[in-house]
Design a protein around this motif. Structure first.
Motif, PDB file in Angstrom:
ATOM      1  N   ALA A 435     -17.806  16.054  14.715  1.00  0.00           N
ATOM      2  CA  ALA A 435     -18.159  14.740  14.523  1.00  0.00           C
ATOM      3  C   ALA A 435     -17.213  13.331  15.291  1.00  0.00           C
ATOM      4  O   ALA A 435     -18.290  13.155  15.773  1.00  0.00           O
ATOM      5  CB  ALA A 435     -17.596  14.630  12.950  1.00  0.00           C
ATOM      6  N   PRO A 436     -15.690  13.323  15.052  1.00  0.00           N
ATOM      7  CA  PRO A 436     -14.944  11.946  15.979  1.00  0.00           C
ATOM      8  C   PRO A 436     -15.875  11.959  17.798  1.00  0.00           C
ATOM      9  O   PRO A 436     -15.275  10.613  18.120  1.00  0.00           O
ATOM     10  CB  PRO A 436     -14.124  12.778  15.465  1.00  0.00           C
ATOM     11  N   LEU A 437     -16.014  13.214  17.697  1.00  0.00           N
ATOM     12  CA  LEU A 437     -16.627  13.201  20.062  1.00  0.00           C
ATOM     13  C   LEU A 437     -17.757  11.911  20.146  1.00  0.00           C
ATOM     14  O   LEU A 437     -17.993  12.286  21.350  1.00  0.00           O
ATOM     15  CB  LEU A 437     -16.694  14.662  19.632  1.00  0.00           C
ATOM     16  N   MET A 438     -18.344  12.157  18.627  1.00  0.00           N
ATOM     17  CA  MET A 438     -19.654  11.418  18.888  1.00  0.00           C
ATOM     18  C   MET A 438     -19.116   9.839  19.133  1.00  0.00           C
ATOM     19  O   MET A 438     -18.686   9.196  18.307  1.00  0.00           O
ATOM     20  CB  MET A 438     -19.896  11.329  17.449  1.00  0.00           C
ATOM     21  N   SER A 439     -19.286   8.764  20.236  1.00  0.00           N
ATOM     22  CA  SER A 439     -19.001   7.995  20.776  1.00  0.00           C
ATOM     23  C   SER A 439     -19.566   6.506  19.210  1.00  0.00           C
ATOM     24  O   SER A 439     -21.009   6.965  19.059  1.00  0.00           O
ATOM     25  CB  SER A 439     -19.938   7.634  21.970  1.00  0.00           C
ATOM     26  N   CYS A 440     -19.090   5.888  18.306  1.00  0.00           N
ATOM     27  CA  CYS A 440     -19.125   5.373  17.464  1.00  0.00           C
ATOM     28  C   CYS A 440     -19.487   3.925  17.860  1.00  0.00           C
ATOM     29  O   CYS A 440     -19.015   3.243  19.270  1.00  0.00           O
ATOM     30  CB  CYS A 440     -18.160   5.261  16.417  1.00  0.00           C
ATOM     31  N   SER A 441     -19.155   2.885  17.185  1.00  0.00           N
ATOM     32  CA  SER A 441     -19.487   2.002  17.262  1.00  0.00           C
ATOM     33  C   SER A 441     -17.978   0.978  18.115  1.00  0.00           C
ATOM     34  O   SER A 441     -18.463   0.225  18.448  1.00  0.00           O
ATOM     35  CB  SER A 441     -20.399   0.918  16.771  1.00  0.00           C
ATOM     36  N   ALA A 442     -17.164   1.394  17.296  1.00  0.00           N
ATOM     37  CA  ALA A 442     -15.749   1.320  17.819  1.00  0.00           C
ATOM     38  C   ALA A 442     -15.775   1.048  19.672  1.00  0.00           C
ATOM     39  O   ALA A 442     -14.361   0.318  20.139  1.00  0.00           O
ATOM     40  CB  ALA A 442     -14.555   1.903  17.261  1.00  0.00           C
TER      41      ALA A 442
END
Length: 742
Positions: A435-442
């Motif tokens: 999940a953390p590999l998805m490009s978040c808004s940060a």
């Protein structure tokens, strides 16, 4: 159960299937008076709002969406505990509001029937009547109310219709005796429940949980009631005997529940639901046949995502220029009002420059969140999940994992928490790790800074497609592709398990609610500004201090100051002689001398020393110590890298050219100290973006992984493998890009 009419504060529980409008109703009733936290002992989100009706205060509890009250996951167990009054921090509900969609009434009434068996006052909020009627389905709310024995209130929460009637129905239900519990199960099953209740009478379990003991083939309830091992073995034996007796009379568990409940639903809806025509339904089916098509649906999905990311750049240009100009003007005012020294440098270069370098990206984040919310609200993202299931299956997961991964594009924290809906622990762990590999808004500020500064603003197809938008889409795809490969490896090694079956309800097509879209944008925008005003502010000050101290001694600084003074004298002489060519050369010499002094001071600083220490490690990525220092500083939160670059490259000074942001111009002007060559090139910019697309620079996400898994092993593994991936990806990007002559 006692009537609640004499209480001044009621607890109202909202329960319903996913995609029934429950969260919209919660927002419409509670407005901004909402509190979000976690239930004690679990990481399930608790959302509580306040409502005042007829002088009485309600505590409105929005329970996790669920299809039934057969607890098999933490979310479902919390819902059952709250409804049974077994949750320590939530009072037993005085009224249960069941949200049911008119378009899928039979399936929604499955949950309503279970809620009725809890013995509490129930009100049914009937939603999406307009969509059901457009598809040829009409529900007689009054007839359904008579059949169920509880109030049924049609509502349109998006438009505010029916809310007062719903409040009145809740008030009446709370003041009246609880409804009669329907006898859904056949008599042999009820007799076995009575026998089991006699055995467990010392445990004081609600009858509903005793029923679930017989129906629960996964032993989830047994795990929750806390029996000692000998007592549990004895209970298990009695349950097995009861199931054998039931099977002998044709009541095989757990099939008996499905059969009995749908028979009850058929009786309850007889003469209540009519199907006049199917025009709307046929239109939705035709639209689904295109949007979920293997080829056309995939092409449409790619086009929608591409246009979305292109809009992030094209629509945000003007407001970003306004914000940049505002911070520049503020910095100029502070700079002119204070004498030269560390205080002025802290305010202008550390605080205003660092925070301003991040806040400038607020318009792009608002646009991205707004567009994604529109796609979700109109029902398209569920179709995207269906399309993605075909890909997820190939890596050992299902479309059920796509929902948490989709949430991670906004922020990995709710994405990781959303994995609670995945029943298989190995599938859940796999989804958590990717999940953390998805490009978040940060990550968006990092992408947009590098793309805006170094990717040419070229347009194609009459301006519909932009090279900058394509590059942004590519960064998002990097995370998706790497996540798929990581999932494939994890599912074929130490998290091996069978590929789960994915079943998902397709929500009805509907126009997005402007109120919901704006509220979601404001929520995410406020979160971003809150971080900019707290975490990023604090880190900017710390980074300024680490970059400012210790200062060079007067002896070390004297030769460089002398060079600057000689260049300034040459400049004055050239101006006096009206020699424009000599003046231009002298100005370059003054700027070079000042840059030399600033660079020497930065290299002397604590942050400069740390950056120079790791420079041999990051130089193969095309980075110097300044970029490496920014990467080190960004561990608390990825977006901090932008504010740190703002501090390092001193965007508080006047380095702006018309039409370009101050930090972008500063990066474009940066050079390698030894060669004078540009520090940032397209391969370097891509290297930085790929690194932050894959790295685990977010301590909050790692902490949530620990809380969700109950072990530091998984966040440590996540940090280690993502950091290694980020380094390798950045290395290959820079080296290949340089070799190709980008």
């Amino acid at each position: 159960m006692a009537v609640a009419s004499d209480k001044t504060t009621w607890t109202i529980a909202l329960v319903g299937n996913p995609n029934t409008g429950k969260s919209t109703l919660f927002g419409a009733l509670s407005g901004v008076a909402q509190k979000v936290g976690n239930y004690p002992g679990v990481t399930v989100e608790k959302k509580v709002g306040e409502v005042v009706h007829d002088g009485r205060r309600w505590l409105l509890v929005d329970l996790p969406g669920t299809y039934s009250l057969a607890p098999r996951s933490p979310d479902e167990m919390v819902t059952v505990d709250v409804l049974l009054g077994r949750q320590s921090d939530v009072a037993p509900p005085d009224v249960v509001v069941c949200v049911a969609s008119a378009g899928n009434l039979s399936r929604n009434l499955y949950l309503v029937g279970q809620a009725l068996e809890l013995g509490r006052p129930v009100v049914v909020a009937l939603t999406m009547n307009d969509l059901a009627e457009a598809e040829g389905t009409k529900v007689d709310a009054e007839g359904l109310s008579r059949s169920l024995g509880v109030p049924v209130v049609p509502i349109q929460a998006r438009r505010g219709e029916g809310l007062e009637a719903l409040k009145d129905a809740v008030e009446s239900a709370g003041a009246a005796p609880p409804p009669t519990v329907p006898q859904v199960f056949p008599e042999p099953f009820r007799n076995e429940v009575d026998r089991l209740a006699d055995v467990l009478n010392g445990r004081q379990l609600p009858r509903y949980l005793i029923e679930r003991l017989l129906l629960d083939v996964g032993a989830h309830i047994e795990d929750r009631i806390g029996l000692a091992e000998p007592d549990r073995l004895q209970l298990r034996a009695r349950i097995d005997e009861a199931r054998k007796r039931l099977a002998e009379v044709g009541c095989k568990t757990p099939d008996v529940e499905t059969t009995a409940r749908y028979a009850w639903i058929a009786r309850a809806t007889e003469g209540v639901v009519t199907h006049a025509g199917e025009t709307g339904s046929r239109f939705a089916d035709r639209l689904d046949s295109v949007l979920t098509h293997k080829l056309w649906g995939s092409l449409i999905l790619a086009a929608v995502m591409l246009l979305t990311f292109s809009a992030v750049f094209s629509w945000a240009t003007v407001p970003m220029d306004w914000i940049d100009a505002g911070f520049e003007a503020l910095g100029g005012l502070v700079e002119g009002a204070l004498p030269e020294g560390p205080v002025r440098d802290l305010l202008v270069g550390g605080i205003i420059g660092g925070v301003g370098a991040v806040v400038i990206f607020l318009p792009q984040i608002l646009i991205l969140i707004g567009l994604l919310t529109i796609l979700e609200e109109c029902g398209y993202l569920a179709r995207a999940a269906y399309l993605m299931d075909r890909i997820m299956v190939r890596v050992g997961l299902s479309g059920r994992s796509f929902i948490p991964l989709l949430s991670s594009f906004a922020c990995a924290i709710p994405g990781v928490m959303a994995t609670r809906v995945i029943e298989n622990r190995r599938d859940r762990l796999t989804t958590i790790l990717i999940a953390p590999l998805m490009s978040c808004s940060a990550r968006l500020p990092v992408y947009t800074l590098m793309i805006g500064a170094f990717i040419p603003a070229r347009a194609y197809l009459g301006g519909w497609l932009q090279l900058q938008g394509l590059t942004l889409l590519a960064m998002y795809l990097v995370g998706v592709v790497v996540a798929a490969l990581a999932a494939l490896i994890l599912k074929r090694t130490f998290l091996r398990s069978a590929t789960p079956v994915f079943l998902m309800e397709m929500p009805a097509y509907q126009w997005p609610s402007p109120i919901v879209v704006v509220r979601r944008m404001l929520d995410r925008g406020w979160d971003f500004l809150y971080n900019a005003g707290t975490i990023i502010f604090a880190v900017s000050v710390v980074m300024w201090g680490l970059l400012y101290y210790p200062r060079l001694s007067h002896e070390d600084l004297a030769p460089m100051v002398a060079d600057r003074e000689r260049a300034e004298a040459r400049l004055e002489a050239a101006k006096a002689a009206n020699d424009d060519a000599a003046a231009a050369d002298a100005e370059d010499a003054v700027a070079a001398a000042e840059n030399h002094i600033a660079g020497a001071q930065q290299r002397q600083s604590l942050l400069g020393r740390a950056g120079r220490l790791i420079e041999p490690l990051v130089k193969p990525l095309g980075w110097d110590w300044r970029i490496g220092s920014a990467a080190l500083a960004s561990f608390p939160a990825r977006e901090v890298v932008v504010s740190t670059l703002g501090v390092i490259f001193d965007v508080g000074e006047d380095v702006e050219d018309e039409g370009e942001g101050r930090l972008s111009q500063a990066l474009q002007s940066a050079t390698w100290p030894d060669s004078g060559k540009p520090l940032f090139t397209i391969p370097v910019a891509l290297s930085v973006m790929v690194f932050f697309a894959l790295c685990a620079q977010c301590v909050s996400t790692l902490a949530v992984i620990w809380r969700e898994t109950g072990s530091w092993t998984w966040p440590a593994l996540s940090f280690a493998y993502m950091t290694a991936l980020a380094y390798v990806g950045a290395f290959l990007t820079y080296q290949i890009g340089t070799w190709l002559g980008a």
